[in-house]
Design a protein around this motif. Structure first.
Motif, PDB file in Angstrom:
ATOM      1  N   MET A 425       0.829  -1.203   0.000  1.00  0.00           N
ATOM      2  CA  MET A 425       0.000   0.000   0.000  1.00  0.00           C
ATOM      3  C   MET A 425       0.867   1.257   0.000  1.00  0.00           C
ATOM      4  SD  MET A 425      -2.897   1.408  -0.154  1.00  0.00           S
ATOM      5  CE  MET A 425      -3.916  -0.073  -0.027  1.00  0.00           C
ATOM      6  N   PHE A 426       1.968   1.228   0.767  1.00  0.00           N
ATOM      7  CA  PHE A 426       2.858   2.394   0.814  1.00  0.00           C
ATOM      8  C   PHE A 426       3.489   2.622  -0.566  1.00  0.00           C
ATOM      9  CE2 PHE A 426       6.587   4.915   1.715  1.00  0.00           C
ATOM     10  CZ  PHE A 426       6.153   5.780   2.707  1.00  0.00           C
ATOM     11  N   LEU A 427       3.942   1.546  -1.221  1.00  0.00           N
ATOM     12  CA  LEU A 427       4.538   1.681  -2.549  1.00  0.00           C
ATOM     13  C   LEU A 427       3.517   2.205  -3.551  1.00  0.00           C
ATOM     14  CD1 LEU A 427       6.602  -1.643  -2.712  1.00  0.00           C
ATOM     15  CD2 LEU A 427       7.475   0.665  -2.304  1.00  0.00           C
ATOM     16  N   LYS A 428       2.274   1.784  -3.398  1.00  0.00           N
ATOM     17  CA  LYS A 428       1.220   2.231  -4.312  1.00  0.00           C
ATOM     18  C   LYS A 428       0.946   3.722  -4.164  1.00  0.00           C
ATOM     19  CE  LYS A 428      -3.645   1.375  -5.432  1.00  0.00           C
ATOM     20  NZ  LYS A 428      -4.855   0.563  -5.101  1.00  0.00           N
ATOM     21  N   GLU A 429       0.909   4.210  -2.913  1.00  0.00           N
ATOM     22  CA  GLU A 429       0.590   5.611  -2.662  1.00  0.00           C
ATOM     23  C   GLU A 429       1.811   6.520  -2.756  1.00  0.00           C
ATOM     24  OE1 GLU A 429      -2.397   6.777  -2.358  1.00  0.00           O
ATOM     25  OE2 GLU A 429      -3.322   4.791  -2.432  1.00  0.00           O
ATOM     26  N   HIS A 430       3.018   5.925  -2.857  1.00  0.00           N
ATOM     27  CA  HIS A 430       4.249   6.722  -2.954  1.00  0.00           C
ATOM     28  C   HIS A 430       5.051   6.226  -4.166  1.00  0.00           C
ATOM     29  CE1 HIS A 430       2.922   7.005   1.217  1.00  0.00           C
ATOM     30  NE2 HIS A 430       3.617   8.115   1.336  1.00  0.00           N
ATOM     31  N   PRO A 431       4.574   6.451  -5.373  1.00  0.00           N
ATOM     32  CA  PRO A 431       5.233   5.904  -6.566  1.00  0.00           C
ATOM     33  C   PRO A 431       6.591   6.517  -6.876  1.00  0.00           C
ATOM     34  CG  PRO A 431       3.464   7.412  -7.179  1.00  0.00           C
ATOM     35  CD  PRO A 431       3.373   7.233  -5.701  1.00  0.00           C
ATOM     36  N   SER A 432       6.924   7.623  -6.231  1.00  0.00           N
ATOM     37  CA  SER A 432       8.182   8.307  -6.556  1.00  0.00           C
ATOM     38  C   SER A 432       9.348   7.868  -5.675  1.00  0.00           C
ATOM     39  CB  SER A 432       7.995   9.819  -6.426  1.00  0.00           C
ATOM     40  OG  SER A 432       7.619  10.171  -5.096  1.00  0.00           O
ATOM     41  N   LEU A 433       9.206   6.777  -4.936  1.00  0.00           N
ATOM     42  CA  LEU A 433      10.312   6.315  -4.086  1.00  0.00           C
ATOM     43  C   LEU A 433      11.523   5.930  -4.924  1.00  0.00           C
ATOM     44  CD1 LEU A 433       8.557   3.995  -1.441  1.00  0.00           C
ATOM     45  CD2 LEU A 433       9.336   6.349  -1.135  1.00  0.00           C
ATOM     46  N   THR A 434      12.702   6.212  -4.388  1.00  0.00           N
ATOM     47  CA  THR A 434      13.930   5.799  -5.060  1.00  0.00           C
ATOM     48  C   THR A 434      14.176   4.308  -4.822  1.00  0.00           C
ATOM     49  OG1 THR A 434      15.311   6.260  -3.130  1.00  0.00           O
ATOM     50  CG2 THR A 434      14.891   8.094  -4.655  1.00  0.00           C
ATOM     51  N   LYS A 435      15.142   3.755  -5.554  1.00  0.00           N
ATOM     52  CA  LYS A 435      15.461   2.327  -5.403  1.00  0.00           C
ATOM     53  C   LYS A 435      15.953   2.016  -3.990  1.00  0.00           C
ATOM     54  CE  LYS A 435      16.618   1.963 -10.289  1.00  0.00           C
ATOM     55  NZ  LYS A 435      17.707   1.823 -11.292  1.00  0.00           N
ATOM     56  N   SER A 436      16.752   2.913  -3.440  1.00  0.00           N
ATOM     57  CA  SER A 436      17.265   2.672  -2.085  1.00  0.00           C
ATOM     58  C   SER A 436      16.142   2.739  -1.057  1.00  0.00           C
ATOM     59  CB  SER A 436      18.347   3.700  -1.748  1.00  0.00           C
ATOM     60  OG  SER A 436      17.826   5.023  -1.779  1.00  0.00           O
ATOM     61  N   GLU A 437      15.169   3.614  -1.294  1.00  0.00           N
ATOM     62  CA  GLU A 437      14.031   3.712  -0.369  1.00  0.00           C
ATOM     63  C   GLU A 437      13.159   2.464  -0.452  1.00  0.00           C
ATOM     64  OE1 GLU A 437      13.284   8.538  -0.083  1.00  0.00           O
ATOM     65  OE2 GLU A 437      12.423   7.406  -1.761  1.00  0.00           O
ATOM     66  N   LYS A 438      12.975   1.951  -1.664  1.00  0.00           N
ATOM     67  CA  LYS A 438      12.217   0.709  -1.815  1.00  0.00           C
ATOM     68  C   LYS A 438      12.937  -0.448  -1.130  1.00  0.00           C
ATOM     69  CE  LYS A 438       9.752   1.722  -6.123  1.00  0.00           C
ATOM     70  NZ  LYS A 438       9.500   1.271  -7.517  1.00  0.00           N
ATOM     71  N   LYS A 439      14.244  -0.468  -1.257  1.00  0.00           N
ATOM     72  CA  LYS A 439      15.026  -1.517  -0.605  1.00  0.00           C
ATOM     73  C   LYS A 439      14.866  -1.436   0.900  1.00  0.00           C
ATOM     74  CE  LYS A 439      19.796  -3.104   0.031  1.00  0.00           C
ATOM     75  NZ  LYS A 439      21.209  -2.863  -0.331  1.00  0.00           N
ATOM     76  N   ARG A 440      14.868  -0.218   1.429  1.00  0.00           N
ATOM     77  CA  ARG A 440      14.750  -0.021   2.875  1.00  0.00           C
ATOM     78  C   ARG A 440      13.414  -0.527   3.407  1.00  0.00           C
ATOM     79  NH1 ARG A 440      14.520   5.835   5.972  1.00  0.00           N
ATOM     80  NH2 ARG A 440      14.509   5.022   8.121  1.00  0.00           N
ATOM     81  N   ILE A 441      12.347  -0.218   2.693  1.00  0.00           N
ATOM     82  CA  ILE A 441      11.026  -0.609   3.193  1.00  0.00           C
ATOM     83  C   ILE A 441      10.787  -2.108   3.009  1.00  0.00           C
ATOM     84  CG2 ILE A 441       9.702  -0.181   1.070  1.00  0.00           C
ATOM     85  CD1 ILE A 441       7.517   1.012   2.813  1.00  0.00           C
ATOM     86  N   CYS A 442      11.326  -2.684   1.948  1.00  0.00           N
ATOM     87  CA  CYS A 442      11.109  -4.114   1.699  1.00  0.00           C
ATOM     88  C   CYS A 442      11.893  -4.995   2.666  1.00  0.00           C
ATOM     89  CB  CYS A 442      11.471  -4.462   0.256  1.00  0.00           C
ATOM     90  SG  CYS A 442      10.258  -3.842  -0.945  1.00  0.00           S
ATOM     91  N   LYS A 443      12.904  -4.446   3.297  1.00  0.00           N
ATOM     92  CA  LYS A 443      13.647  -5.209   4.304  1.00  0.00           C
ATOM     93  C   LYS A 443      12.804  -5.526   5.531  1.00  0.00           C
ATOM     94  CE  LYS A 443      18.465  -3.885   3.388  1.00  0.00           C
ATOM     95  NZ  LYS A 443      19.658  -3.164   3.915  1.00  0.00           N
ATOM     96  N   LEU A 444      11.679  -4.855   5.661  1.00  0.00           N
ATOM     97  CA  LEU A 444      10.823  -5.064   6.838  1.00  0.00           C
ATOM     98  C   LEU A 444      10.132  -6.422   6.812  1.00  0.00           C
ATOM     99  CD1 LEU A 444       9.151  -1.530   6.963  1.00  0.00           C
ATOM    100  CD2 LEU A 444      10.882  -2.418   8.549  1.00  0.00           C
ATOM    101  N   MET A 445      10.014  -7.037   5.632  1.00  0.00           N
ATOM    102  CA  MET A 445       9.309  -8.323   5.564  1.00  0.00           C
ATOM    103  C   MET A 445      10.280  -9.447   5.254  1.00  0.00           C
ATOM    104  SD  MET A 445       7.300  -8.337   1.917  1.00  0.00           S
ATOM    105  CE  MET A 445       8.151  -8.063   0.366  1.00  0.00           C
ATOM    106  N   ASP A 446       9.915 -10.644   5.686  1.00  0.00           N
ATOM    107  CA  ASP A 446      10.693 -11.857   5.441  1.00  0.00           C
ATOM    108  C   ASP A 446       9.953 -12.666   4.388  1.00  0.00           C
ATOM    109  OD1 ASP A 446      12.078 -14.213   5.441  1.00  0.00           O
ATOM    110  OD2 ASP A 446      12.106 -14.472   7.614  1.00  0.00           O
ATOM    111  N   CYS A 447      10.544 -12.793   3.208  1.00  0.00           N
ATOM    112  CA  CYS A 447       9.871 -13.480   2.104  1.00  0.00           C
ATOM    113  C   CYS A 447       9.562 -14.936   2.437  1.00  0.00           C
ATOM    114  CB  CYS A 447      10.727 -13.422   0.846  1.00  0.00           C
ATOM    115  SG  CYS A 447      10.976 -11.738   0.224  1.00  0.00           S
ATOM    116  N   LYS A 448      10.354 -15.549   3.323  1.00  0.00           N
ATOM    117  CA  LYS A 448      10.117 -16.946   3.693  1.00  0.00           C
ATOM    118  C   LYS A 448       8.802 -17.111   4.452  1.00  0.00           C
ATOM    119  CE  LYS A 448      13.851 -17.755   6.096  1.00  0.00           C
ATOM    120  NZ  LYS A 448      14.531 -16.434   6.023  1.00  0.00           N
ATOM    121  N   LYS A 449       8.304 -16.009   5.048  1.00  0.00           N
ATOM    122  CA  LYS A 449       7.112 -16.111   5.891  1.00  0.00           C
ATOM    123  C   LYS A 449       5.842 -15.616   5.203  1.00  0.00           C
ATOM    124  CE  LYS A 449       9.528 -15.905  10.311  1.00  0.00           C
ATOM    125  NZ  LYS A 449       9.640 -15.233  11.635  1.00  0.00           N
ATOM    126  N   LEU A 450       5.916 -15.442   3.881  1.00  0.00           N
ATOM    127  CA  LEU A 450       4.719 -15.086   3.142  1.00  0.00           C
ATOM    128  C   LEU A 450       3.910 -16.341   2.832  1.00  0.00           C
ATOM    129  CD1 LEU A 450       6.058 -12.461   0.573  1.00  0.00           C
ATOM    130  CD2 LEU A 450       4.849 -12.024   2.713  1.00  0.00           C
TER     131      LEU A 450
END
Length: 614
Positions: A425-450
């Motif tokens: 939802m954050f990525l959807k409402e903030h489309p202008s994020l830089t690559k480093s910002e996207k990397k920072r926010i995606c670190k919050l989740m563990d892909c193994k636990k999806l």
């Protein structure tokens, strides 16, 4: 309602205009008494027989040849004085809960004591109060309300204290002994709704709820309410939970808009004092009031700019019960003038306090307990769901989102689906994020636990960095073949393993180590599409073989090996394309900026072919 009639003569008081009262008799009046803006034309003799004060005042007027007396400071005003005057004349007068206190205070002012005449007004009113009013639940409340305008007389005569004690005593009684009427419109019992229970045809005794008294007390003004609740606490027979229910009912009754988390009205000072008083009255026992009520009080406290001490105290209470809160409870609107929709700072402070308390509890009890773990799971889920809602605000800064999420990042979660939804939802409402910002926010989740459903959504989500999509694909493939001993991380190219959380810890970060920028320029749409297809086929094959009870184990293993080998080949091809792309990118660094931009433009369509199910 209880009442008492005094006197036997008919009422002969008449009105002449708006401000003249007189006694209609054959005898002419000989004294004028001014009370407020009303003139009373009366006779001296009846007044002298009952009132010591009037005896003194009339005597002074005789010395001065004056027939006028001013009683502008008499408590209760003209109405109370008229009751006393009618009593002096022996005329019929009716006392009830609404006028008895005013009459009592006026009688005290006029000094209508037993020493002046036996059976005087003060004595009769005191008997009526003690024998009738103070024994009645609703009359005691009505009388207490009337005392407010008669202070300090009503306090000095101890009418206020007697009323408060009477009310507190009745509220503290065993509900089974309640035999008087009361107001109860909140959650009525079946018996109170007319659905009487029966046992073998015999009507059961009506049940009285433990909080039967809270609505009637909500009619009191805040100062009187405070005194009654304090007295109830002092008696020590009322549970903290019921007192908490009373405070909730009072807040809903007295604070306009409180149920919606706002306070509406012009008298902010009045509401500020009311909120501060309710916070002060909160029982000290844990869980005596709901977290929902505490959060609404906090929101009202912030809106009304109440005292800092009370606000800190209530935030401490909320932190202790934060696992009971809902997302709706936490949606504090930002103060007027701020661009952000929600006040995320308050939520951050509450969660931070919760984390500190749990940390302190873990130090005090190193072994931990199941209750603490459950509360952590609930709060982690609460924060994830709150962030998913707050992320809809396009003015929410990334730093606030990440800081709040990181407070509970180490807390256990059955899945990371909730935090994934918040990130998406954050990525959807903030489309202008830089690559480093996207990397920072995606670190919050563990892909193994999806969950499988979340993975299906993630691999088709064009808002996620390619690196994250590959991680999700890998873990999906690993999960699909894990129980058969299929593909593992050791079977993959070393640099593919660096994509996984933690990377390839045994290798040095050489020039071939992939970066987010590298992965975002890989033209690998076809390979990703093929990998997704193979994973789907793998799951279907395993399911089909597993459902066949007559199938042999070796046939099952062959099916899995063929599928997993295809998956490994696709991963290897994906990496080979990435290596070749990296070499091209390296050689392009010596070219002109125009050629670099052109290359970037050519790589864009491959990303755009991914789509989102959001």
């Amino acid at each position: 309602m209880k009442f008492m009639k005094l006197g036997s003569k008919p009422d002969q008081f008449e009105t002449d205009g708006d401000n003249i009262r007189y006694v209609a008799t054959e005898l002419s009046t000989d004294i004028i008494i001014n009370v407020g803006n009303i003139k009373f034309y009366l006779h001296k003799f009846p007044l002298l027989s009952k009132s010591s004060r009037l005896q003194k005042l009339i005597a002074s007027t005789n010395d001065e040849n004056n027939d006028t007396i001013d009683l502008h400071d008499i408590p209760g005003g003209p109405a109370a004085f008229e009751i006393c005057a009618k009593f002096c004349y022996g005329m019929v007068v009716t006392l009830n809960a609404y006028n008895v206190v005013a009459a009592r205070c006026a009688a005290e002012y006029l000094e209508m004591y037993e020493t002046v005449e036996k059976g005087n007004l003060i004595y009769k009113i005191d008997v009526f109060l003690s024998s009738s009013i103070f024994r009645s639940w609703k009359d005691s409340i009505i009388v207490l309300q009337t005392t407010k305008s008669l202070i300090p007389w009503s306090e000095e005569l101890k009418v206020v204290s007697h009323c408060i004690d009477s009310i507190a005593t009745k509220a503290s009684i065993d509900p089974s002994k309640v035999e008087w009427s009361y107001t109860y419109n909140r959650k009525k019992l079946p018996s109170e709704n007319g659905n009487e229970s029966h046992w073998n045809g015999v009507k059961k005794q009506q049940m009285v709820p433990k909080d039967w008294w809270v609505e009637d007390l909500s009619e009191l003004q805040i100062d009187l309410y405070k005194q009654v609740i304090t007295t109830i606490k002092t008696k020590g027979r009322m549970s903290a939970n019921i007192i908490g229910e009373s405070l909730k009912a009072y807040a809903l009754r007295r604070l306009p808009g409180f149920i919606k988390g706002t306070v509406q009205g012009d008298d902010l000072a009045k509401y500020r004092y009311l909120v501060d008083t309710i916070i002060w009255l909160l029982p000290s026992e844990r869980n005596s009031v709901s977290c929902n009520l505490l959060l609404k009080l906090l929101q009202a406290s912030i809106t009304l700019e109440c005292g800092e001490t009370g606000r800190k105290e209530i935030m401490q209470r909320i932190a202790e019960q934060l696992d009971e809160a809902t997302v709706g409870d936490l949606l504090f609107h930002s103060p007027t003038g701020e661009t952000a929709l929600y006040n995320i700072d308050i939520v951050h402070d509450l969660v931070e306090q919760f984390v500190m308390e749990k940390h302190s509890a873990r130090i005090d009890s190193p072994g931990g307990n199941e209750f603490q773990d459950n509360s952590k799971i609930k709060v982690a889920r609460l924060v994830d769901d709150y962030l998913a809602q707050a992320a809809r605000d396009s003015s929410l800064p990334l730093s606030q989102f990440v800081d709040l999420a990181e407070l509970v990042s180490v807390y256990p979660r059955p899945t990371h689906d909730s935090i994934y939804r918040a990130i998406d939802m954050f990525l959807k409402e903030h489309p202008s994020l830089t690559k480093s910002e996207k990397k920072r926010i995606c670190k919050l989740m563990d892909c193994k636990k999806l969950s499988a459903e979340a993975c299906t959504h993630a691999v088709q989500n064009e808002r996620l960095p390619l690196r994250v999509v590959v991680q999700v694909l890998f873990f999906e493939q690993a999960r699909a073949t894990a129980y058969s001993g299929g593909c593992s991380t050791s079977d993959l190219h070393g640099s593919i393993r660096t994509l996984l959380p933690g990377g390839s810890h045994g290798s040095s970060r050489s020039a071939t180590t992939n970066t987010d920028e590298d992965w975002d320029t890989v033209q690998s749409s076809e390979e990703l599409k093929a990998l997704k297809g193979e994973l789907t086929s793998l799951r279907l094959r395993i399911k089909g073989v597993g459902n066949n009870e007559n199938s042999l184990d070796d046939a099952k293993l062959n099916t899995e090996k063929v599928a997993t080998n295809k998956v490994k080949k696709i991963f290897s091809k994906l990496w080979s394309n990435k290596d070749r792309q990296g070499e091209i990118s390296s050689s392009d660094t010596s070219e002109s900026p125009a050629s670099t931009n052109a290359e970037e433009n050519r790589s864009t369509p491959s990303r755009s072919r991914r789509h989102s199910l959001s």
